[in-house]
Enzyme design. Structure first.
Site, PDB file in Angstrom:
ATOM      1  N   TYR A 142       0.909  16.226   2.750  1.00  0.00           N
ATOM      2  CA  TYR A 142       0.505  17.162   3.855  1.00  0.00           C
ATOM      3  C   TYR A 142       0.693  18.403   3.582  1.00  0.00           C
ATOM      4  O   TYR A 142      -0.089  19.430   4.070  1.00  0.00           O
ATOM      5  CB  TYR A 142       0.997  16.620   5.004  1.00  0.00           C
ATOM      6  CG  TYR A 142       0.570  15.362   5.551  1.00  0.00           C
ATOM      7  CD1 TYR A 142      -0.400  14.247   4.905  1.00  0.00           C
ATOM      8  CD2 TYR A 142       1.210  14.841   6.853  1.00  0.00           C
ATOM      9  CE1 TYR A 142      -0.374  13.236   5.437  1.00  0.00           C
ATOM     10  CE2 TYR A 142       0.937  13.567   7.352  1.00  0.00           C
ATOM     11  CZ  TYR A 142       0.129  12.872   6.522  1.00  0.00           C
ATOM     12  OH  TYR A 142      -0.072  11.490   7.237  1.00  0.00           O
ATOM     13  N   LYS A 192       7.393   4.209  -3.032  1.00  0.00           N
ATOM     14  CA  LYS A 192       6.345   3.497  -4.026  1.00  0.00           C
ATOM     15  C   LYS A 192       6.853   3.859  -5.486  1.00  0.00           C
ATOM     16  O   LYS A 192       5.983   4.512  -6.254  1.00  0.00           O
ATOM     17  CB  LYS A 192       4.881   3.997  -3.415  1.00  0.00           C
ATOM     18  CG  LYS A 192       4.084   3.140  -4.016  1.00  0.00           C
ATOM     19  CD  LYS A 192       3.726   1.741  -3.685  1.00  0.00           C
ATOM     20  CE  LYS A 192       2.734   1.138  -4.107  1.00  0.00           C
ATOM     21  NZ  LYS A 192       2.737  -0.390  -4.012  1.00  0.00           N
ATOM     22  N   ASP A 224       4.778  -0.766   0.932  1.00  0.00           N
ATOM     23  CA  ASP A 224       3.617  -1.891   1.246  1.00  0.00           C
ATOM     24  C   ASP A 224       4.403  -3.292   1.600  1.00  0.00           C
ATOM     25  O   ASP A 224       3.930  -3.559   2.857  1.00  0.00           O
ATOM     26  CB  ASP A 224       2.859  -2.493   0.030  1.00  0.00           C
ATOM     27  CG  ASP A 224       3.413  -2.345  -1.186  1.00  0.00           C
ATOM     28  OD1 ASP A 224       4.705  -1.820  -1.272  1.00  0.00           O
ATOM     29  OD2 ASP A 224       2.877  -2.805  -2.257  1.00  0.00           O
ATOM     30  N   ASP A 248       4.305   8.893   8.477  1.00  0.00           N
ATOM     31  CA  ASP A 248       3.390   8.890   9.611  1.00  0.00           C
ATOM     32  C   ASP A 248       2.780   7.792   9.877  1.00  0.00           C
ATOM     33  O   ASP A 248       2.541   7.203  10.908  1.00  0.00           O
ATOM     34  CB  ASP A 248       2.197   9.985   8.936  1.00  0.00           C
ATOM     35  CG  ASP A 248       1.222  10.342  10.174  1.00  0.00           C
ATOM     36  OD1 ASP A 248       1.501  10.277  11.255  1.00  0.00           O
ATOM     37  OD2 ASP A 248       0.322  10.805   9.531  1.00  0.00           O
ATOM     38  N   ASP A 252       3.694   5.021  13.377  1.00  0.00           N
ATOM     39  CA  ASP A 252       2.726   4.469  14.471  1.00  0.00           C
ATOM     40  C   ASP A 252       2.677   2.724  14.237  1.00  0.00           C
ATOM     41  O   ASP A 252       2.513   2.359  15.693  1.00  0.00           O
ATOM     42  CB  ASP A 252       1.295   4.944  13.686  1.00  0.00           C
ATOM     43  CG  ASP A 252       1.159   6.526  14.584  1.00  0.00           C
ATOM     44  OD1 ASP A 252       1.962   6.848  15.150  1.00  0.00           O
ATOM     45  OD2 ASP A 252      -0.082   6.780  14.661  1.00  0.00           O
TER      46      ASP A 252
END
Ligand code: NAD
Length: 357
Positions: A142, A192, A224, A248, A252
């Site tokens: 970001y 990752k 994952d 992020d 959620d």
């Protein structure tokens, strides 16, 4: 103790929910002998209407000079057509940057009285769900370099770079390990590393930091697999630390598992004790001004403020216990209402929690 709190009530339901959170804080002050001094400052749509900008300099100055900042929510359809840098959300990013808040803390806890709102099967949630996601907030994709261009063959390309420096990883990992020490003493570092260089650096630094916390159980996990484990066996997690983009998405996912948007608090922290505390939901323009909003996420944000900015764990526990008890007594705002429960307004909910304290 005397604490100065900058208060950004914001737009929509912001003022209603923040009033209830102040009511609860005042009750804590009365019971435990603290004084909380509030200074209202403008941000978001109301700041645009009054000053022409979403984040006036005066707001930044007062927030930086306070012990903590409480935020309701900003935004609404009235300001949706403004250019990006003048929209209410620009105020949010601006205040996080100005306060150098690099850690976003989002708990996901299944409240027993609301277990029915959890979309997972009972056999999965029978062991409970009480985890915290520590998300890096001002690095990664970001904030990395980005580019969109058309090459000489007319093909359009776009890229975002996910960049981290070792010190950025180290400081967020330390936040997670310190938090684990105050909770279940377990940290999962999510990355990752089988694919990304930035994740391999993340993993290397996380292992280095873990050596300073021999009392905390530590494990790496791929992002994952984390997404799957969150719905398969969420009870295994205590504190999860991860970079901005993964955090992020995972936060959620974790929020949804607990049921309602109106119940989830958050904290954003920097180097010192100054933090920004806010519910994760938005300004809910559809119910603004109707005394219908659920103030519990904001009240639980105040509990986080007591714990993380003011080091008042007993007081924080008292707020969380009061919320649990009011729900166990069957009181609900409209968003979490179910059959046989007693529907109350936003201000009644605030009164009930304050009375329990
Ligand atoms: P929202 O979270 O405001 O509302 C989504 C739905 O949830 C609505 O039906 C709303 O009534 C309900 N809801 C949300 N909070 C509730 C509460 N406390 N009690 C009862 N019901 C509640 O999301 P949205 O509709 O996508 O966004 C509305 C505005 O809020 C937009 O302008 C958006 O940009 C802004 N927003 C602000 C923040 C923030 O200030 N941090 C975060 C998200 C969205």
């Amino acid at each position: 103790m005397n604490k100065k709190i900058a208060v950004i009530k914001g737009d929509g339901i912001g003022p209603e929910i923040v009033n209830e959170a102040e009511k609860v804080l005042n009750k804590i002050g009365e019971k435990y002998g603290h004084t909380f001094e509030y200074t209202d400052v403008l941000m978001g749509g109301c700041a645009i209407d009054t000053t022409g900008v979403p984040l006036p300099q005066e707001t930044i100055d007062i927030c930086l000079a306070s012990d903590s900042v409480l935020l309701g929510a900003v935004g609404g359809p009235k300001w949706d057509t403004l250019p990006g840098n003048l929209r209410p959300e620009a105020g949010l990013l601006g205040i996080r940057g100005a306060m150098k808040l690099f850690a976003n803390i989002r708990p996901a806890k299944l409240i027993p009285a609301l277990a029915g709102a959890c979309p997972l099967k009972d056999e999965i949630t029978k062991n409970g769900l009480d985890l915290v996601i520590v998300r890096e907030l001002i690095g990664g994709a970001y904030f990395g370099e980005r580019d969109t261009h058309v090459d000489e063959n007319g093909v359009k390309h776009a890229s975002d770079s996910m960049a981290y420096a070792d010190y950025e990883v180290e400081r967020i990992c330390r936040v997670a390990f310190d938090m684990a020490r105050k909770r279940g003493k377990k940290v999962h570092s999510v990355d990752k590393a089988n694919v990304l260089d930035s994740s391999r650096l993340w993993r290397e630094v996380a292992h280095k930091v873990a050596k300073d916390y021999p009392d905390v159980e530590f494990q790496d996990i791929l992002v994952d697999n984390t997404a799957m484990q969150l719905v398969h066996n969420p009870a295994q997690f205590d504190v999860m630390v991860t970079e901005n983009l993964f955090g992020d998405i995972l936060s959620d996912e974790a929020s949804m598992i607990t049921g309602s948007l109106g119940m989830i608090p958050s904290a954003s922290l920097g180097e010192g004790s100054l933090g920004l505390y806010e519910p994760i939901h938005g300004s809910a323009p559809d119910i603004a001004g109707q005394n219908k909003a659920n103030p519990l996420a904001t009240i639980l944000s105040v509990a986080m403020m007591l714990r993380y900015s003011f080091d008042m764990s007993e007081e924080a526990d008292a707020v969380e216990k009061a919320v649990d008890e009011v729900l166990a007594d069957g009181y609900r705002t409209g968003d979490i209402m179910s059959e046989g429960m007693k529907c109350v307004t936003c201000s009644e909910m605030g009164d009930l929690v304050a009375q329990k304290i």
